[in-house]
Design a protein around this motif. Structure first.
Motif, PDB file in Angstrom:
ATOM      1  N   ALA B  95      12.759  -4.123  11.321  1.00  0.00           N
ATOM      2  CA  ALA B  95      11.730  -4.844  12.081  1.00  0.00           C
ATOM      3  C   ALA B  95      10.734  -3.865  12.697  1.00  0.00           C
ATOM      4  O   ALA B  95       9.531  -4.131  12.740  1.00  0.00           O
ATOM      5  CB  ALA B  95      12.376  -5.708  13.161  1.00  0.00           C
ATOM      6  N   GLU B 174       8.453 -10.146   0.969  1.00  0.00           N
ATOM      7  CA  GLU B 174       8.004 -11.184   1.904  1.00  0.00           C
ATOM      8  C   GLU B 174       7.469 -10.610   3.208  1.00  0.00           C
ATOM      9  O   GLU B 174       6.795 -11.318   3.955  1.00  0.00           O
ATOM     10  CB  GLU B 174       9.160 -12.135   2.226  1.00  0.00           C
ATOM     11  N   ARG B 175       7.795  -9.338   3.488  1.00  0.00           N
ATOM     12  CA  ARG B 175       7.441  -8.727   4.780  1.00  0.00           C
ATOM     13  C   ARG B 175       7.918  -9.566   5.955  1.00  0.00           C
ATOM     14  O   ARG B 175       7.175  -9.772   6.927  1.00  0.00           O
ATOM     15  CB  ARG B 175       5.916  -8.530   4.894  1.00  0.00           C
ATOM     16  N   SER B 176       9.110 -10.100   5.833  1.00  0.00           N
ATOM     17  CA  SER B 176       9.657 -10.890   6.932  1.00  0.00           C
ATOM     18  C   SER B 176      11.165 -10.747   6.967  1.00  0.00           C
ATOM     19  O   SER B 176      11.788 -10.256   6.015  1.00  0.00           O
ATOM     20  CB  SER B 176       9.285 -12.361   6.772  1.00  0.00           C
ATOM     21  N   GLU B 177      11.733 -11.223   8.054  1.00  0.00           N
ATOM     22  CA  GLU B 177      13.164 -11.119   8.281  1.00  0.00           C
ATOM     23  C   GLU B 177      13.953 -12.169   7.486  1.00  0.00           C
ATOM     24  O   GLU B 177      15.194 -12.123   7.443  1.00  0.00           O
ATOM     25  CB  GLU B 177      13.417 -11.305   9.786  1.00  0.00           C
ATOM     26  N   ALA B 178      13.254 -13.132   6.884  1.00  0.00           N
ATOM     27  CA  ALA B 178      13.930 -14.312   6.327  1.00  0.00           C
ATOM     28  C   ALA B 178      15.114 -13.975   5.414  1.00  0.00           C
ATOM     29  O   ALA B 178      16.209 -14.529   5.571  1.00  0.00           O
ATOM     30  CB  ALA B 178      12.920 -15.199   5.591  1.00  0.00           C
TER      31      ALA B 178
END
Lengths: 196, 196
Positions: B95, B174-178
């Motif tokens: 993150a 995705e550049r996300s934590e999902a």
């Protein structure tokens, strides 16, 4: 008979080269040399290395979509067996290459997504599209009571495809089927366990 | 006060560059330029780009070993919670980079293992060593009856580390934590489910 297009030859050479040395490690010069094409012919057909890699990736996903359809569309088998068949089908393809090559989608995800926004967005769209037939097959298995319905079919499809990329990653290091076999055994006895 | 070693500065610059453009896409020139070092100083310290990448990888794994110890060695928490804590600790680090960087071990596994036998063997050794504390923690959780003993602890440790690489791969796209959150939720309610 029409002459085979140099464009196709260059794309084929690009796929092989990018499997070997990745997006960053493959130069236009490498690709044209491997294709036996003059460098000028590359610029006739492709705007940039990035645009070229994007076409290589699209062609590769077209091939993957064919494998997905081959495994998941045959309704003569129950849905859980069709999911497993996809992984077995891929395992056979990877064995043909002596477990030295994985999946170009996974390769580009790690290596190119950080520096090419074009490729990153394309990869994102590929994963979203790739999930659809898997989610449908998983939802069918859940509706039939073959597997548990604790999780949403979309979530399970994304989990399956991502974890399978991890298994192929480890396979490339070991040059053996072990990580693929381990993934299939554990996933199909836990996450995708057949209900009694 | 001793002058900070140019060797260390070059290694730090190499880690950053290889995170960004991979093994193949990073040249000695890129690294020395980023380190503000003359190119000759690279050859004074390192035999080849391959030998240099091998040192970068070793330094990176040293850092990872520290995170493993931080999460798994604190015996005040039960073993299943310590496994989960490792994934949460890594999630926090990822993150901090806005989910743009994953794990250099995974990156090199896909990108460099096919062309450098030195790096492939080193990666293989890294995965074998990495598994050990995880297998011990899993075996402890099994012995306590926290999680099922259907699979060997070594197999579960390899499964966990490989699948986590797959989650990070998807995260980079995705550049996300999902994908990380999905993996943790599903894995800890299925493969590593807490027994009643």
């Amino acid at each position: 008979m029409p002459k085979p297009s140099l464009r196709e030859t260059i794309l084929d050479a690009g796929l092989k080269a990018m499997f070997r040395t990745g997006y960053h490690g493959t130069s236009v010069r490498d690709v044209t040399a491997a294709a036996g094409a003059p460098q000028g012919s590359f610029t006739n057909h492709f705007r940039s290395k990035e645009a070229f890699a994007s076409e290589v990736l699209d062609r590769y996903f077209l091939y993957v979509r064919g494998l997905v359809a081959e495994a998941l569309d045959d309704r003569s088998a129950p849905p859980r067996a069709r999911l497993r068949r996809y992984l077995d089908l891929i395992t056979g393809k990877l064995a043909n290459d002596g477990f030295t090559r994985g999946c170009l989608i996974g390769d580009f995800s790690l290596e190119a997504s950080g520096s090419s926004e074009l490729l990153r967005e394309q990869l994102d769209a590929i994963f979203r599209e790739w999930r659809v037939p898997f989610a449908a097959c998983i939802a069918e298995a859940q509706a039939k009571g073959e597997i548990a319905s604790d999780f949403d079919a979309d979530e399970l499809a994304d989990f399956l495809l991502a974890s399978w990329q991890g298994a192929m990653l480890r396979m490339k290091v070991e040059r053996s089927e072990a990580a693929l076999a381990r993934f299939k055994t554990i996933a199909f006895q836990t996450v995708f366990k057949e209900l009694p």
